[in-house]
Every structure is written in structure tokens, then in C-alpha cells.
Design an enzyme around this catalytic site. Sequence first.
Site, PDB file in Angstrom:
ATOM      1  N   LEU A  40       0.838  -1.276  -0.005  1.00  0.00           N
ATOM      2  CA  LEU A  40       0.187   0.055  -0.070  1.00  0.00           C
ATOM      3  C   LEU A  40       0.745   1.231  -0.031  1.00  0.00           C
ATOM      4  O   LEU A  40       1.965   1.258   0.494  1.00  0.00           O
ATOM      5  CB  LEU A  40      -0.853  -0.057   1.299  1.00  0.00           C
ATOM      6  N   HIS A  44      -3.516   4.330  -2.371  1.00  0.00           N
ATOM      7  CA  HIS A  44      -4.246   3.453  -1.575  1.00  0.00           C
ATOM      8  C   HIS A  44      -4.914   4.137  -0.571  1.00  0.00           C
ATOM      9  O   HIS A  44      -6.151   4.165  -0.071  1.00  0.00           O
ATOM     10  CB  HIS A  44      -3.614   2.256  -1.053  1.00  0.00           C
TER      11      HIS A  44
HETATM   12  N1  LIG Z   1      -1.958   6.599  -7.771  1.00  0.00           N
HETATM   13  C1  LIG Z   1      -3.023   6.111  -7.439  1.00  0.00           C
HETATM   14  N2  LIG Z   1      -4.257   6.915  -6.997  1.00  0.00           N
HETATM   15  C2  LIG Z   1      -5.580   6.633  -6.963  1.00  0.00           C
HETATM   16  N3  LIG Z   1      -5.899   5.241  -6.894  1.00  0.00           N
HETATM   17  C3  LIG Z   1      -4.744   4.237  -7.148  1.00  0.00           C
HETATM   18  C4  LIG Z   1      -3.369   4.737  -7.298  1.00  0.00           C
HETATM   19  N4  LIG Z   1      -2.587   3.552  -7.336  1.00  0.00           N
HETATM   20  C5  LIG Z   1      -3.334   2.520  -7.356  1.00  0.00           C
HETATM   21  N5  LIG Z   1      -4.585   2.971  -7.148  1.00  0.00           N
HETATM   22  C6  LIG Z   1      -5.915   2.168  -6.926  1.00  0.00           C
HETATM   23  O1  LIG Z   1      -5.647   1.119  -5.836  1.00  0.00           O
HETATM   24  C7  LIG Z   1      -6.597  -0.005  -5.957  1.00  0.00           C
HETATM   25  C8  LIG Z   1      -5.657  -1.065  -5.890  1.00  0.00           C
HETATM   26  O2  LIG Z   1      -4.506  -1.077  -6.692  1.00  0.00           O
HETATM   27  P1  LIG Z   1      -3.148  -1.862  -6.594  1.00  0.00           P
HETATM   28  O3  LIG Z   1      -3.134  -2.741  -5.661  1.00  0.00           O
HETATM   29  O4  LIG Z   1      -3.213  -2.402  -8.139  1.00  0.00           O
HETATM   30  O5  LIG Z   1      -2.184  -0.910  -6.777  1.00  0.00           O
HETATM   31  P2  LIG Z   1      -1.283  -0.243  -7.728  1.00  0.00           P
HETATM   32  O6  LIG Z   1      -0.276   0.724  -7.364  1.00  0.00           O
HETATM   33  O7  LIG Z   1      -2.087   0.121  -9.016  1.00  0.00           O
HETATM   34  O8  LIG Z   1      -0.224  -1.424  -8.226  1.00  0.00           O
HETATM   35  P3  LIG Z   1       0.337  -1.410  -9.727  1.00  0.00           P
HETATM   36  O9  LIG Z   1       0.320  -0.271 -10.407  1.00  0.00           O
HETATM   37  O10 LIG Z   1       1.671  -2.105  -9.173  1.00  0.00           O
HETATM   38  O11 LIG Z   1      -0.560  -2.580 -10.411  1.00  0.00           O
HETATM   39  C9  LIG Z   1      -7.052   0.204  -7.539  1.00  0.00           C
HETATM   40  O12 LIG Z   1      -8.205   0.546  -7.409  1.00  0.00           O
HETATM   41  C10 LIG Z   1      -5.992   1.558  -8.321  1.00  0.00           C
HETATM   42  O13 LIG Z   1      -6.644   1.854  -8.902  1.00  0.00           O
END
Ligand SMILES: Nc1ncnc2c1ncn2[C@@H]1O[C@H](COP(=O)(O)OP(=O)(O)OP(=O)(O)O)[C@@H](O)[C@H]1O
Length: 342
Positions: A40, A44
Site C-alpha cells: 500500500l 491506496h
Molecule cells: N496513484 C493512485 N491513485 C489512486 N488510486 C490508485 C493509485 N494507484 C493505485 N490505485 C488504486 O488502488 C487500487 C488497488 O490497486 P493496486 O493494488 O493494483 O495498486 P497499484 O499501485 O495500481 O499497483 P500496480 O501499479 O503495481 O498494479 C485500485 O483501485 C487502483 O486503481
Amino acid sequence: MTDPVAATLLRTAAELEAYAPAAPGAPRPERAVVMTMGALHEGHASLIRTARAVVGRAGQVVVTVFVNPLQFGEAADLDRYPRTLDADLALAGAAGADAVFAPSVDEVYPGGEPQVRISAGPMGERLEGAARPGHFDGMLTVVAKLLHLTGPDLAFFGQKDAQQLALIRRMVRDLNFPVEIVGVETAREPDGLALSSRNRFLDAHERHTALALSRALFAARDRLAAQQALHARALAGGGSEDRAAGLTRLGEARLAADAQAVARARPDGGPAAVRAAARAVLDDAAAEQPPLALDYVALVDPADFTEIPDDRTAGDAVLAVAARVGATRLIDNIPLTFGATT
Ligand SMILES: Nc1ncnc2c1ncn2[C@@H]1O[C@H](COP(=O)(O)OP(=O)(O)OP(=O)(O)O)[C@@H](O)[C@H]1O
Ligand SMILES: CC(C)(CO)[C@@H](O)C(=O)[O-]
Ligand code: BAL
């Protein structure tokens, strides 16, 4: 329950089921879920804070942490996906989550890989779906399962994964899931880089190159805004081909060029101009050390992710980009509105 303490860890569906049931006779608290793959970060945290703000202190915020094997193509990508559960519990708690549901793969898929899956349909084959075959079927299948397991009133997803968000909205509508989907704006580093769990794989040089993704999106947004400002001046009578010709005869080359630009500005800024502005930045980054290897840059309709035609003059769009820097594949996007001259 917004004290900055670690969130309660729930490992099984049974623990989740037994978690904080409503007192006899009391109304069930409104439940929000934020689904993640862990590792996270502040992006997140902003989803969790938004979820808490929407359901209030009386509501419940449950974060899921599950690295879903079904949505990974390359085994190497799955193996190296970061796993940081202790830090995740602390960050989730500090951002306002009550509980973290972090099941094992066996808990989520007790019968092994599911034979029956959700199909993402045509939208799932475009852009990210083309680059990662089967990814969106795997993603929607686990989102459907996690919605059943957590039973939320609202579920929060980031705009950073714009195609994922659009597909989840579509699944909920097409298959009548009783949940409200809420999209949350992309959280960025001060220099523009979209926060992502995969950013931790970038060394300093790669990170510098990776900045081209957000810079390309901002260049396109600025180009659109400039075209819209020119068009607003045209509507106010600020320029015409005749005026430009008159100024040229008077030797006023700079004013003539300005009047001509105003006269020729399209009401929509022009999808082609927007794409070109982004592409120029990405082309430069392809010559950086290390280089940016562009996968796609696309201007699409946010409802179905089909390409916006060049003659489109109004409406919402998403400019999406994906690229590899070193061994890390990154995505980013920005929402744009055509035809919005003020
Ligand atoms: N920079 C961000 N701003 C807002 N929401 C985000 C951001 N990064 C990820 N999220 C959201 O958090 C949730 C979980 O995403 P996830 O755990 O895949 O993280 P991630 O940082 O996108 O990982 P990765 O980029 O490695 O796939 C998803 O709804 C994703 O769109
Ligand atoms: C929605 C999700 C948690 C499903 O595994 C994942 O795709 C993610 O983290 O964006
Ligand atoms: N952030 C979306 C999930 C994935 O990359 O698999």
C-alpha cells in the site's frame, strides 16, 4: 474508529463473516470496501480516506489485500509483486480502515483455479487487455468474488486503472451487483508521477525516464486547454483569416500569426492535436537513457475504451498511456473533456 492503529487482520471468509456484526436490533453499518493487491502507498491511502469520509465514523471500511494469480500473465510479474502485509495493516489503519481482509490463494480459490469465470467482453480486449491477455477476465472474476465475500454497499477504485474501473462499472451494471462503484482521482508524486506499487522497482534513472508518462498527459491536457482558449477568443471575435491577411500586409507577422491561430482553432482542440502533443513527449523519452519503450498512447471513450475519431468535437475522453522502462511496465491516464470552451 479512525484512530491511527493497525487495522484488524482477517484471514478467512469465516473471520470476515463473523467480523463486527451489527448488535441485535441495530441497523447494519454501511460498509465500504477498497480492493488492493497490497504494497500500500498514498494512492491506496487516498482511496481509504475517501471511503471513510463517505461512510462516516458509524460506517465500516474494509480493505482487501490479495495478489490475484488469475490476473497475471507473466509468472515473473506475479513472483516479484511486492508483499508487505505488516506495513499494509499500519497504513490501512492510519488512513481509516477498520479491517484488512488478506486471504490466502487457497481461501479464495479452494477448488483450484476457477473453471467458471467472468468474461470482460470486447472492452476487455482493448489496450491493457491486448497487452495482458486474460488479465481483465481474471481481475473481474476476483472482484466479483471479493464483492460477494465482503458484501459492501460501496466499493472504491482508482482512476489510475481507468479501464479496470470502467469494466467494473460495466460488470456491476450488466450483472446487477447491488453495490455502488466510486472512482477516486489519481494520486501523484509532486513531480507528477502516478503512485504505483510497481514504482519501487525503478532506479533513479528509470524513474527520471518514467516521468515522461505524466508529462505527456499534461502536455496533451495543456494543448487542449490552449486550443479551447483560442477558440473562445474566436467566438468573441478575436481573430479571422481577413484580419490575419490585413496584419500580414502591415508587416505585423506575430499578430497575424496569432489572428490566424485564433481563426483556425477547432472548438474541440482536435483529438489529433491532443495525441500529437502526448506523442512528442513520449518520442523524446524513447531517446533517454534508459529509454522509454512505448506500448500505447490512446485517446478513448471512457464508456467502452474505443478510440475517439478525429472528427469528434465534444464529450468526455480518457488519454491513456502504457510503457516499459527497464523491466517495469507502467500505466497512466488523464480524463479530458472536448468542446468545453469557456
Ligand atoms: N496513484 C493512485 N491513485 C489512486 N488510486 C490508485 C493509485 N494507484 C493505485 N490505485 C488504486 O488502488 C487500487 C488497488 O490497486 P493496486 O493494488 O493494483 O495498486 P497499484 O499501485 O495500481 O499497483 P500496480 O501499479 O503495481 O498494479 C485500485 O483501485 C487502483 O486503481
Ligand atoms: C481490483 C484488484 C484488487 C483485483 O485484484 C486489482 O486489479 C487492483 O489492485 O487494482
Ligand atoms: N493495478 C491493477 C492490477 C494489476 O496491475 O494487475
